[in-house]
Design a protein around this motif. Structure first.
Motif, PDB file in Angstrom:
ATOM      1  N   GLU A   1       0.837  -1.132  -0.035  1.00  0.00           N
ATOM      2  CA  GLU A   1       0.061  -0.107   0.184  1.00  0.00           C
ATOM      3  C   GLU A   1       0.961   1.228   0.002  1.00  0.00           C
ATOM      4  O   GLU A   1       0.630   2.181  -0.696  1.00  0.00           O
ATOM      5  CB  GLU A   1      -1.022  -0.204   1.233  1.00  0.00           C
ATOM      6  CG  GLU A   1      -1.820  -1.030   1.135  1.00  0.00           C
ATOM      7  CD  GLU A   1      -1.622  -2.452   1.401  1.00  0.00           C
ATOM      8  OE1 GLU A   1      -0.535  -2.403   2.288  1.00  0.00           O
ATOM      9  OE2 GLU A   1      -2.006  -3.544   1.293  1.00  0.00           O
ATOM     10  N   LYS A   2       2.004   1.343   0.722  1.00  0.00           N
ATOM     11  CA  LYS A   2       3.061   2.308   0.739  1.00  0.00           C
ATOM     12  C   LYS A   2       3.518   2.693  -0.642  1.00  0.00           C
ATOM     13  O   LYS A   2       3.676   3.771  -0.952  1.00  0.00           O
ATOM     14  CB  LYS A   2       4.066   2.000   1.903  1.00  0.00           C
ATOM     15  CG  LYS A   2       3.753   2.672   3.216  1.00  0.00           C
ATOM     16  CD  LYS A   2       5.100   2.474   3.850  1.00  0.00           C
ATOM     17  CE  LYS A   2       4.951   3.299   5.391  1.00  0.00           C
ATOM     18  NZ  LYS A   2       6.154   3.229   6.136  1.00  0.00           N
ATOM     19  N   VAL A   3       3.881   1.433  -0.973  1.00  0.00           N
ATOM     20  CA  VAL A   3       4.508   1.555  -2.591  1.00  0.00           C
ATOM     21  C   VAL A   3       3.346   2.238  -3.829  1.00  0.00           C
ATOM     22  O   VAL A   3       3.894   3.086  -4.332  1.00  0.00           O
ATOM     23  CB  VAL A   3       5.104   0.213  -3.245  1.00  0.00           C
ATOM     24  CG1 VAL A   3       5.265   0.432  -4.518  1.00  0.00           C
ATOM     25  CG2 VAL A   3       6.094  -0.316  -2.237  1.00  0.00           C
ATOM     26  N   ILE A   4       2.139   1.864  -3.513  1.00  0.00           N
ATOM     27  CA  ILE A   4       1.168   2.370  -4.353  1.00  0.00           C
ATOM     28  C   ILE A   4       1.057   3.890  -4.130  1.00  0.00           C
ATOM     29  O   ILE A   4       0.947   4.897  -4.955  1.00  0.00           O
ATOM     30  CB  ILE A   4      -0.198   1.960  -4.109  1.00  0.00           C
ATOM     31  CG1 ILE A   4      -0.074   0.281  -4.702  1.00  0.00           C
ATOM     32  CG2 ILE A   4      -1.275   2.401  -4.847  1.00  0.00           C
ATOM     33  CD1 ILE A   4      -1.157  -0.539  -4.268  1.00  0.00           C
TER      34      ILE A   4
ATOM     35  N   LEU B   1      14.282   4.846  -5.220  1.00  0.00           N
ATOM     36  CA  LEU B   1      13.198   5.424  -6.033  1.00  0.00           C
ATOM     37  C   LEU B   1      12.795   4.890  -7.313  1.00  0.00           C
ATOM     38  O   LEU B   1      11.591   4.529  -7.598  1.00  0.00           O
ATOM     39  CB  LEU B   1      13.672   7.014  -6.391  1.00  0.00           C
ATOM     40  CG  LEU B   1      13.688   7.934  -5.317  1.00  0.00           C
ATOM     41  CD1 LEU B   1      14.407   9.289  -5.454  1.00  0.00           C
ATOM     42  CD2 LEU B   1      12.398   8.162  -4.563  1.00  0.00           C
ATOM     43  N   GLY B   2      14.068   4.293  -7.927  1.00  0.00           N
ATOM     44  CA  GLY B   2      13.532   3.495  -9.153  1.00  0.00           C
ATOM     45  C   GLY B   2      12.669   2.342  -8.771  1.00  0.00           C
ATOM     46  O   GLY B   2      11.734   1.828  -9.579  1.00  0.00           O
ATOM     47  N   CYS B   3      13.030   1.499  -7.713  1.00  0.00           N
ATOM     48  CA  CYS B   3      12.492   0.454  -7.146  1.00  0.00           C
ATOM     49  C   CYS B   3      11.046   0.756  -6.916  1.00  0.00           C
ATOM     50  O   CYS B   3      10.152   0.030  -7.141  1.00  0.00           O
ATOM     51  CB  CYS B   3      12.995  -0.155  -5.639  1.00  0.00           C
ATOM     52  SG  CYS B   3      14.564  -0.892  -6.280  1.00  0.00           S
ATOM     53  N   ILE B   4      10.504   1.751  -6.262  1.00  0.00           N
ATOM     54  CA  ILE B   4       9.419   2.333  -6.098  1.00  0.00           C
ATOM     55  C   ILE B   4       8.557   2.093  -7.335  1.00  0.00           C
ATOM     56  O   ILE B   4       7.292   1.567  -7.551  1.00  0.00           O
ATOM     57  CB  ILE B   4       9.145   3.811  -5.568  1.00  0.00           C
ATOM     58  CG1 ILE B   4       9.705   3.716  -3.940  1.00  0.00           C
ATOM     59  CG2 ILE B   4       7.764   4.141  -5.402  1.00  0.00           C
ATOM     60  CD1 ILE B   4      10.039   5.015  -3.333  1.00  0.00           C
TER      61      ILE B   4
ATOM     62  N   ASP C   1       2.762  10.503  -4.248  1.00  0.00           N
ATOM     63  CA  ASP C   1       2.935  11.186  -2.861  1.00  0.00           C
ATOM     64  C   ASP C   1       4.354  11.219  -2.387  1.00  0.00           C
ATOM     65  O   ASP C   1       4.965  10.295  -1.992  1.00  0.00           O
ATOM     66  CB  ASP C   1       1.912  10.645  -1.788  1.00  0.00           C
ATOM     67  CG  ASP C   1       2.148  11.666  -0.424  1.00  0.00           C
ATOM     68  OD1 ASP C   1       2.951  12.692  -0.572  1.00  0.00           O
ATOM     69  OD2 ASP C   1       1.586  11.247   0.596  1.00  0.00           O
ATOM     70  N   GLU C   2       4.708  12.461  -2.567  1.00  0.00           N
ATOM     71  CA  GLU C   2       6.144  12.569  -2.316  1.00  0.00           C
ATOM     72  C   GLU C   2       6.773  12.338  -0.757  1.00  0.00           C
ATOM     73  O   GLU C   2       7.647  11.808  -0.444  1.00  0.00           O
ATOM     74  CB  GLU C   2       6.821  14.188  -2.449  1.00  0.00           C
ATOM     75  CG  GLU C   2       8.187  14.516  -2.440  1.00  0.00           C
ATOM     76  CD  GLU C   2       8.560  15.848  -2.852  1.00  0.00           C
ATOM     77  OE1 GLU C   2       9.858  16.200  -2.331  1.00  0.00           O
ATOM     78  OE2 GLU C   2       7.859  16.549  -3.480  1.00  0.00           O
TER      79      GLU C   2
END
Length: 182
Positions: A3-6, A52-55, A11-12
């Motif tokens: 859920e955090k990844v989504i 950041l790329g992984c997100i 959201d910054e």
């Protein structure tokens, strides 16, 4: 964490929260792989970029945990970063046992940019002048100067007299010089 990844994709603040949670991993990898502390900040930024790329690259449909995905990406990313900085060599760095010279001292400084430019321009003009020659004259020039054929070989190949080839070559060179001037 899914859920955090989504949320982090939009959201910054959530992205910053995820970055902060992986700082210990990034620091550990830097300590393990980056021996030159001069590159610590660069390595840290690299670690942030990897997270950041992984997100954005993480596939939500897979059953692989996000934390594991980030961990392997950071470990291999920082390792690759450290390998790349090892390949970096400064021209000012002293070389040899006596430490008297640098790579910069060894490099040749005789490069003449203007001469290279003029040579390229001459080649362009020569190509254009060759295109303007009649077909047979152009063939003779190509056979003599580009294919390194002897005049005797050209005569045998074309089944003609030696002097006719010589005269055709002379005319071709004369025309070529005239075409080069214009």
């Amino acid at each position: 964490m899914r859920e955090k990844v989504i949320l982090a994709r939009h959201d910054e603040n959530v992205r910053l929260e995820i970055l902060k949670s992986f700082e210990p991993l990034i620091k550990k990898c830097i300590k393990l792989y980056v021996k030159n502390r001069e590159y610590y900040e660069d390595a840290f930024q690299e670690g942030y970029m990897i997270v950041l790329g992984c997100i954005y690259k993480y596939d939500l449909n897979k059953n692989y945990p996000f934390e594991g995905y980030v961990k392997s990406s950071v470990v291999y990313g920082i390792r690759d970063f450290s390998f790349n900085i090892k390949q970096h060599v400064s021209l000012d760095e002293r070389i040899g046992e006596d430490q008297e010279g640098s790579l910069y001292d060894i490099l040749e400084g005789d490069a003449d940019v203007e001469e290279d430019f003029e040579r390229k321009e001459d080649i362009k003009r020569l190509k254009e002048a060759l295109k303007k020659l009649p077909y047979r004259q152009r063939e003779i020039i190509e056979e003599v100067y580009f294919k390194n054929m002897s005049m005797a070989d050209i005569c045998k190949y074309r089944r003609c007299h030696y002097m006719s080839i010589v005269k055709m070559k002379e005319r071709a060179l004369k025309n070529l010089k005239e075409n080069m001037k214009s």
